[in-house]
Motif scaffolding. Sequence first.
Motif, PDB file in Angstrom:
ATOM      1  N   PRO A  97       0.801  -1.238   0.000  1.00 27.53           N
ATOM      2  CA  PRO A  97       0.000   0.000   0.000  1.00 27.53           C
ATOM      3  C   PRO A  97       0.833   1.287   0.000  1.00 27.53           C
ATOM      4  O   PRO A  97       0.415   2.299  -0.534  1.00 27.53           O
ATOM      5  N   LYS A  98       2.016   1.244   0.611  1.00 26.10           N
ATOM      6  CA  LYS A  98       2.835   2.459   0.672  1.00 26.10           C
ATOM      7  C   LYS A  98       3.957   2.463  -0.364  1.00 26.10           C
ATOM      8  O   LYS A  98       4.835   3.335  -0.344  1.00 26.10           O
ATOM      9  N   GLY A  99       3.956   1.450  -1.227  1.00 27.68           N
ATOM     10  CA  GLY A  99       4.936   1.386  -2.316  1.00 27.68           C
ATOM     11  C   GLY A  99       6.357   1.095  -1.861  1.00 27.68           C
ATOM     12  O   GLY A  99       7.311   1.421  -2.566  1.00 27.68           O
ATOM     13  N   LEU A 100       6.533   0.475  -0.663  1.00 26.83           N
ATOM     14  CA  LEU A 100       7.885   0.258  -0.129  1.00 26.83           C
ATOM     15  C   LEU A 100       8.668  -0.818  -0.895  1.00 26.83           C
ATOM     16  O   LEU A 100       9.849  -0.641  -1.193  1.00 26.83           O
ATOM     17  N   PHE A 101       7.969  -1.929  -1.200  1.00 27.02           N
ATOM     18  CA  PHE A 101       8.694  -3.082  -1.751  1.00 27.02           C
ATOM     19  C   PHE A 101       8.896  -2.966  -3.260  1.00 27.02           C
ATOM     20  O   PHE A 101       8.337  -3.732  -4.033  1.00 27.02           O
ATOM     21  N   THR A 102       9.719  -2.014  -3.655  1.00 28.65           N
ATOM     22  CA  THR A 102      10.074  -1.887  -5.065  1.00 28.65           C
ATOM     23  C   THR A 102      11.126  -2.952  -5.368  1.00 28.65           C
ATOM     24  O   THR A 102      11.725  -3.523  -4.436  1.00 28.65           O
ATOM     25  N   THR A 103      11.362  -3.188  -6.652  1.00 33.18           N
ATOM     26  CA  THR A 103      12.365  -4.204  -7.021  1.00 33.18           C
ATOM     27  C   THR A 103      13.730  -3.836  -6.441  1.00 33.18           C
ATOM     28  O   THR A 103      14.426  -4.697  -5.885  1.00 33.18           O
ATOM     29  N   GLN A 104      14.097  -2.560  -6.521  1.00 33.59           N
ATOM     30  CA  GLN A 104      15.412  -2.148  -6.002  1.00 33.59           C
ATOM     31  C   GLN A 104      15.508  -2.382  -4.495  1.00 33.59           C
ATOM     32  O   GLN A 104      16.527  -2.861  -4.002  1.00 33.59           O
TER      33      GLN A 104
END
Lengths: 73, 471
Positions: B229-236
Amino acid sequence: MKKRRVALLKILDGLALLTFIASFSPLVTPEHVAEPFILGLPYTLGAGLLVSFLFVILAYLVSIINKEENHAD
Amino acid sequence: MLTKFLIAGAIYLGILVFLVRRTRVKEKTTSSYLLGGGNIGFVIGLFTTAATLFSAFTVIGMPDFFRTHGIGAWIFLAVSDTMMVYALIRVGEMLRRKARKLDFKGMSGLMVNTYGAKLAGYVAFGGAVIFLIPYIAVQISGISIFLNAAFPNAIPVWAWSLIIVGIMILYSETGGLRAIMYNDTLQGILLFITIWIIGWNCVSHFGNMTSMFDKVESISNELLSVPGPKGLFTTQFLIISAIAIISLPFTQPQISTRVVIMKSSSALRKMAIGLGIVAILIILPTLFMGMYGAVLYPEASTQEFIGHVLLYDQAEGIAALGLIGLIAAAISTSDSQIFALGSELRSLLTLGDKKAILITRVFIFFFGILALIFSILSTEHLVLLARTSFTGTAMMGPMILVGILSSRKPSLLMPIVTVMALITFILAKIGIIPSKIGVLEVELFLFSILAIACVLEGFLLGKAKGTTSKN
């Protein structure tokens, strides 16, 4: 015998590298996709669980191959 | 509940005292006191490594991470941990071989010997101190704040911190690494049982796992996929975390020491496989706790949520066990880290063993006090600080790996590039330089530079080998 062991280890390393890359690709972690559910688990969780087991299995296979090697003991 | 907690606490302390008495080292030498006799079997090795690895950040941080950021937390920790197991089994043997050859006392000393330069050892030691002390502190403060919230009228937060640090220092000073490892085993078992009882209760609340995820989906569909929901787990983010965690057995001294002192290679292999299975089994219930919190306490603060899931929503006996499990988790990681810092210092000292051990013990006390002071001052978020600690020490990974894997003496290229990477990373973390370089997060950029330096070093070593064989 040693050549065979080295070759097997290279194959396992290759598999581990491919699994590593797949883990951070849309194959395992597609963005904003929860379906299909795998055994009642959201897709990324189900796929992530499979990857986790796969790495343990790969590590186990390395341990079997390395058994024959001269070790540090 | 206070009475039940005090009874459970007294039993726990009683067992700790018993174990310390059993493992007490009268003649303190580097081998017996700092390296636990260097003869650790598979079972103790597995539990001590697991207890050292899975700290308060697992018990408090991970449920909250799952609750706030969703199932991507599984990739963040569980997948990375099992990748680490593969790396451990692949490189661990080489580390042990090098350690046997060069009279291992600690990773910093090993680096001095492999590079033939003190700089490499100072980099390894400095990196460990800078990134481990804040991590130890935040664990102590996290648990102390939580205990204070559970028993608001008992004692202040700093007093809880003092008690925890006091227990740690006392048994570390008395029994050395062997005492720590036996206590870790007790704490690991306690943590495992507690976390599963609570996790199971969380799933039972929904009936089964399918109903649990259905309910979570109805609250926030974003929790069931990445980036959350908070967009934390990006690929990088996930790749950086994986690299940091994979490097742990070689970059965090409390883990590398355990790898080296295992009784045999066979014990190490069994320990590594066991660790992979334990990682999955420990993180799974924290997922259940997180999903439970996402449905029942989506807006609560971390402390309120953990209070409910560990204490108020559980039977009193389980809650008391939960609290002890939490303290055990924090202590078992922090004591090992403080002790490992002492061992690292010892490995750099070239004095007689008796004097070096005395200095080491003074510094173990000093590191404990330093962690206590930081814990009273710290306010950082537990999981993210743990990740910063892992990532910071991972910057030393390439230097350490080159040292372990090369059969010749490497140049000073790796230590110098590592110092620069560490300084850049710290400057980025405190906001003096940007946290992104182009499209890359600064950590990935630095890992790339370190990887290039490794290739260059490999080229230099190859060239040196060619020159020697020609001669």
